[in-house]
Scaffold this motif. Structure first.
Motif, PDB file in Angstrom:
ATOM      1  N   HIS A 146      54.491 -60.606  26.895  1.00 30.45           N
ATOM      2  CA  HIS A 146      54.930 -59.588  25.931  1.00 30.45           C
ATOM      3  C   HIS A 146      55.749 -58.539  26.668  1.00 30.45           C
ATOM      4  O   HIS A 146      55.474 -58.202  27.819  1.00 30.45           O
ATOM      5  N   SER A 147      56.738 -57.984  25.989  1.00 30.63           N
ATOM      6  CA  SER A 147      57.688 -57.093  26.652  1.00 30.63           C
ATOM      7  C   SER A 147      57.145 -55.717  27.009  1.00 30.63           C
ATOM      8  O   SER A 147      57.521 -55.151  28.030  1.00 30.63           O
ATOM      9  N   THR A 148      56.274 -55.147  26.182  1.00 32.14           N
ATOM     10  CA  THR A 148      55.798 -53.780  26.427  1.00 32.14           C
ATOM     11  C   THR A 148      54.279 -53.771  26.535  1.00 32.14           C
ATOM     12  O   THR A 148      53.577 -53.788  25.521  1.00 32.14           O
ATOM     13  N   VAL A 149      53.789 -53.769  27.775  1.00 31.68           N
ATOM     14  CA  VAL A 149      52.348 -53.772  28.023  1.00 31.68           C
ATOM     15  C   VAL A 149      52.025 -52.665  29.013  1.00 31.68           C
ATOM     16  O   VAL A 149      52.641 -52.559  30.070  1.00 31.68           O
ATOM     17  N   GLN A 150      51.068 -51.837  28.644  1.00 38.33           N
ATOM     18  CA  GLN A 150      50.555 -50.783  29.509  1.00 38.33           C
ATOM     19  C   GLN A 150      49.045 -50.987  29.620  1.00 38.33           C
ATOM     20  O   GLN A 150      48.441 -51.666  28.789  1.00 38.33           O
ATOM     21  N   ALA A 151      48.430 -50.368  30.618  1.00 40.32           N
ATOM     22  CA  ALA A 151      46.983 -50.505  30.781  1.00 40.32           C
ATOM     23  C   ALA A 151      46.390 -49.246  31.377  1.00 40.32           C
ATOM     24  O   ALA A 151      47.040 -48.530  32.139  1.00 40.32           O
ATOM     25  N   GLY A 152      45.130 -49.016  31.008  1.00 39.95           N
ATOM     26  CA  GLY A 152      44.360 -47.968  31.649  1.00 39.95           C
ATOM     27  C   GLY A 152      43.929 -48.455  33.020  1.00 39.95           C
ATOM     28  O   GLY A 152      44.226 -49.579  33.419  1.00 39.95           O
ATOM     29  N   GLN A 153      43.214 -47.621  33.735  1.00 43.90           N
ATOM     30  CA  GLN A 153      42.739 -47.965  35.076  1.00 43.90           C
ATOM     31  C   GLN A 153      41.273 -48.368  34.999  1.00 43.90           C
ATOM     32  O   GLN A 153      40.440 -47.607  34.487  1.00 43.90           O
TER      33      GLN A 153
ATOM     34  N   ALA B 123      37.518 -48.808  35.391  1.00 48.82           N
ATOM     35  CA  ALA B 123      36.392 -47.994  35.877  1.00 48.82           C
ATOM     36  C   ALA B 123      36.724 -46.517  36.097  1.00 48.82           C
ATOM     37  O   ALA B 123      35.914 -45.780  36.651  1.00 48.82           O
ATOM     38  N   ALA B 124      37.896 -46.089  35.675  1.00 48.45           N
ATOM     39  CA  ALA B 124      38.249 -44.672  35.821  1.00 48.45           C
ATOM     40  C   ALA B 124      37.676 -43.882  34.651  1.00 48.45           C
ATOM     41  O   ALA B 124      37.384 -44.429  33.589  1.00 48.45           O
ATOM     42  N   ASP B 125      37.533 -42.585  34.849  1.00 46.12           N
ATOM     43  CA  ASP B 125      37.154 -41.679  33.762  1.00 46.12           C
ATOM     44  C   ASP B 125      38.448 -41.339  33.037  1.00 46.12           C
ATOM     45  O   ASP B 125      39.235 -40.503  33.496  1.00 46.12           O
ATOM     46  N   MET B 126      38.693 -42.040  31.942  1.00 48.02           N
ATOM     47  CA  MET B 126      39.968 -41.939  31.232  1.00 48.02           C
ATOM     48  C   MET B 126      39.821 -41.110  29.962  1.00 48.02           C
ATOM     49  O   MET B 126      38.782 -41.137  29.318  1.00 48.02           O
ATOM     50  N   GLN B 127      40.886 -40.429  29.610  1.00 48.86           N
ATOM     51  CA  GLN B 127      40.987 -39.761  28.325  1.00 48.86           C
ATOM     52  C   GLN B 127      42.029 -40.545  27.532  1.00 48.86           C
ATOM     53  O   GLN B 127      43.178 -40.662  27.958  1.00 48.86           O
ATOM     54  N   VAL B 128      41.578 -41.089  26.408  1.00 49.13           N
ATOM     55  CA  VAL B 128      42.446 -41.923  25.580  1.00 49.13           C
ATOM     56  C   VAL B 128      42.793 -41.141  24.324  1.00 49.13           C
ATOM     57  O   VAL B 128      41.903 -40.661  23.620  1.00 49.13           O
ATOM     58  N   GLN B 129      44.083 -41.005  24.055  1.00 51.22           N
ATOM     59  CA  GLN B 129      44.543 -40.335  22.851  1.00 51.22           C
ATOM     60  C   GLN B 129      45.289 -41.342  22.002  1.00 51.22           C
ATOM     61  O   GLN B 129      46.013 -42.194  22.533  1.00 51.22           O
ATOM     62  N   LEU B 130      45.097 -41.236  20.690  1.00 50.82           N
ATOM     63  CA  LEU B 130      45.786 -42.152  19.805  1.00 50.82           C
ATOM     64  C   LEU B 130      45.979 -41.534  18.442  1.00 50.82           C
ATOM     65  O   LEU B 130      45.243 -40.636  18.044  1.00 50.82           O
ATOM     66  N   ILE B 131      46.974 -42.039  17.759  1.00 54.37           N
ATOM     67  CA  ILE B 131      47.136 -41.776  16.337  1.00 54.37           C
ATOM     68  C   ILE B 131      46.988 -43.138  15.680  1.00 54.37           C
ATOM     69  O   ILE B 131      47.869 -43.998  15.796  1.00 54.37           O
TER      70      ILE B 131
ATOM     71  N   VAL C 278      46.903 -42.899  27.818  1.00 53.52           N
ATOM     72  CA  VAL C 278      45.727 -42.798  28.683  1.00 53.52           C
ATOM     73  C   VAL C 278      46.069 -41.825  29.798  1.00 53.52           C
ATOM     74  O   VAL C 278      47.129 -41.934  30.428  1.00 53.52           O
ATOM     75  N   SER C 279      45.162 -40.879  30.032  1.00 49.73           N
ATOM     76  CA  SER C 279      45.316 -39.932  31.129  1.00 49.73           C
ATOM     77  C   SER C 279      44.088 -39.992  32.024  1.00 49.73           C
ATOM     78  O   SER C 279      42.976 -40.258  31.556  1.00 49.73           O
TER      79      SER C 279
ATOM     80  N   GLU D 275      49.042 -38.458  32.924  1.00 47.48           N
ATOM     81  CA  GLU D 275      49.242 -39.601  32.042  1.00 47.48           C
ATOM     82  C   GLU D 275      49.594 -40.837  32.867  1.00 47.48           C
ATOM     83  O   GLU D 275      50.523 -40.808  33.668  1.00 47.48           O
ATOM     84  N   VAL D 276      48.837 -41.937  32.642  1.00 50.35           N
ATOM     85  CA  VAL D 276      49.069 -43.172  33.390  1.00 50.35           C
ATOM     86  C   VAL D 276      49.609 -44.295  32.511  1.00 50.35           C
ATOM     87  O   VAL D 276      50.081 -45.309  33.028  1.00 50.35           O
TER      88      VAL D 276
END
Length: 145
Positions: free
Chosen positions: A117-124, A126-134, A13-14, A19-20
């Motif tokens: 859980h050991s590895t957790v990240q999050a978007g922000q 209400a932000a205008d986020m760009q989400v990239q994924l494979i 997520v950026s 990148e955040v």
């Protein structure tokens, strides 16, 4: 509460080209919060996210969960998942939680996930986020509690 779960080989997520959040193998989960959601909804959804069997075992069958694989979990709040799309050509958002309620419940979900859980990240929120994924598979499920 609705969750669009995607098995990924990587996701990020950026915000404003910064990148955040980033994970490698794991789950990218878009979260839609509805007015009736509460602490019990959070508990049920997190249990599903951590234990839903979408990862391959030795025979290639989906028998392993995120807990089993210890993959990453990337949570992104997405109020459009709670939209009413049953009629017309424009979504209605009266079926989504208020921003204040959704922000509090999303924050609680992220905090609880980080505790369990050991590895957790999050978007922000209400932000205008760009989400990239494979998307790995692709494997995508809509979960509701």
């Amino acid at each position: 509460m609705k969750a669009l779960l995607q098995r990924v080989s990587q996701a990020s997520v950026s915000i404003e080209n910064l990148e955040v959040a980033r994970i490698a193998d794991g789950l990218l989960v878009l979260i839609g919060i509805e007015p009736q959601d509460n602490q019990q909804s959070i508990e049920k959804m997190l249990h599903k996210l951590l234990n839903y069997r979408v990862f391959a075992d030795e025979q290639g069958r989906m028998n392993h969960s995120l807990t089993d694989t210890q993959g990453g979990l990337l949570l992104v709040s997405q109020f459009t998942l709670a939209a009413d799309t049953r009629s017309g050509l424009r979504p209605g958002f009266s079926t989504a939680a208020t921003p204040a309620q959704a922000q509090e419940l999303f924050k609680q979900l992220v905090t609880l996930a980080q505790q369990r859980h050991s590895t957790v990240q999050a978007g922000q929120f209400a932000a205008d986020m760009q989400v990239q994924l494979i998307n790995d598979g692709p494997v995508t499920f809509m979960l509701e509690v």
